[in-house]
Design an enzyme around this catalytic site. Sequence first.
Site, PDB file in Angstrom:
ATOM      1  N   LYS A  52     -62.229 -23.712  51.729  1.00 20.12           N
ATOM      2  CA  LYS A  52     -61.724 -22.453  51.773  1.00 20.12           C
ATOM      3  C   LYS A  52     -60.835 -22.167  50.608  1.00 20.12           C
ATOM      4  CE  LYS A  52     -60.212 -19.266  54.355  1.00 20.12           C
ATOM      5  NZ  LYS A  52     -59.564 -18.837  53.536  1.00 20.12           N
ATOM      6  N   GLN A  96     -61.494 -18.877  62.415  1.00 21.36           N
ATOM      7  CA  GLN A  96     -62.738 -20.149  62.509  1.00 21.36           C
ATOM      8  C   GLN A  96     -63.388 -20.153  63.829  1.00 21.36           C
ATOM      9  OE1 GLN A  96     -63.057 -21.920  59.723  1.00 21.36           O
ATOM     10  NE2 GLN A  96     -64.591 -23.417  60.824  1.00 21.36           N
ATOM     11  N   ASP A 119     -68.297 -13.093  58.217  1.00 22.64           N
ATOM     12  CA  ASP A 119     -69.240 -14.122  58.074  1.00 22.64           C
ATOM     13  C   ASP A 119     -70.166 -14.202  58.966  1.00 22.64           C
ATOM     14  OD1 ASP A 119     -67.978 -17.104  58.924  1.00 22.64           O
ATOM     15  OD2 ASP A 119     -66.486 -16.634  60.245  1.00 22.64           O
TER      16      ASP A 119
HETATM   17  N1  GUN Z   1     -66.948 -23.361  61.959  1.00 21.24           N
HETATM   18  C1  GUN Z   1     -68.032 -23.974  61.659  1.00 21.24           C
HETATM   19  N2  GUN Z   1     -69.220 -23.046  61.099  1.00 21.24           N
HETATM   20  C2  GUN Z   1     -68.083 -21.646  60.439  1.00 21.24           C
HETATM   21  C3  GUN Z   1     -68.698 -21.220  59.864  1.00 21.24           C
HETATM   22  O1  GUN Z   1     -68.936 -20.656  58.490  1.00 21.24           O
HETATM   23  N3  GUN Z   1     -67.499 -19.972  60.236  1.00 21.24           N
HETATM   24  C4  GUN Z   1     -66.450 -19.586  61.231  1.00 21.24           C
HETATM   25  N4  GUN Z   1     -65.761 -18.361  60.989  1.00 21.24           N
HETATM   26  N5  GUN Z   1     -66.442 -21.061  61.781  1.00 21.24           N
HETATM   27  C5  GUN Z   1     -66.685 -22.161  61.610  1.00 21.24           C
END
Ligand code: GUN
Length: 295
Positions: A52, A96, A119
């Site tokens: 990211k 996350q 998200d």
């Molecule tokens: N864990 C696995 N995929 C994701 C996602 O798309 N966003 C977040 N915040 N955590 C994750």
Amino acid sequence: MQIIDGKRIAAEIKAEIAATVREVIAAGGRPPHLVGLLVGHDGGSESYMASKTAVCEQCGFQSSLIRKDVNISQEELIKTIHALNDDDGVDGFIVQLPLPKHIDEQAVIEAIDYHKDVDGFHPVNVGRMAIGLPCFRPATPSGVMMLLERCGIETRGKHCVILGRSNIVGKPLANMLMQKASPGNCTVTVCHSATPNIKDLTLQADILIAAMGSPEFVKEDMVKEGAVVIDVGTTRVEDATRARGWRLCGDVDFDRVAPHCSHITPVPGGVGPMTIVSLMHNTLLAAMGKVYKKQ
Ligand code: GUN
């Protein structure tokens, strides 16, 4: 048979986002700012956050990472979220997942201001998506929709069968694909662990999307000739031939299924690269006030 090159399409979209960011800055604006909140040191989460940060840089975004100790209390974590909600210098942020067991994930998601929920996990965004209103759409299903669109795959009137009903992939995908929109307008069937005779259903799919996290579950006798197959699976399986000792494995037995498809996504290099690009897209929309007006 066409192999859908998610890496190439993701690179194209990143370049488009970066061009828009340059225009915003040329007009006197500031770059979009995405913040990631990471609790503990989960391996998958660490690598997602590292990607990211790299992709933010490629898109010309400002990116920050806030790390919290694995033992942080839910109350402390929610305090941090409230501070991000109130910070005008932050356009969007993600917490996350997964979170440590002592923390209620749903309470954390609901503490996020939905205007900054890039998200797309907050119930306001989920609900707005379900009824076709502007919202932040979750990254992975949104990436699948972008792949279908960019590859010129007709979805209208097609039967789409989705394997898996998770809140972050299967359910939102079903919703997006059934909307009166393009891509969309599909007839959707969702299969899950309690579905009998899954093969009878997958054989009817014009578009088959595998998102249940079961390595190589989809075999060639489950796929209709000429179907579009999208593989969302990303399970780490042991592989002694790799230096790191594992490889990513999709939900589709690619080598056997591919010859029967019109289009298919590989793992890695299919849906995966699109997920972070979708997050960047949401962050750009947040910064520009394109989903919700800037408050
Ligand atoms: N864990 C696995 N995929 C994701 C996602 O798309 N966003 C977040 N915040 N955590 C994750």
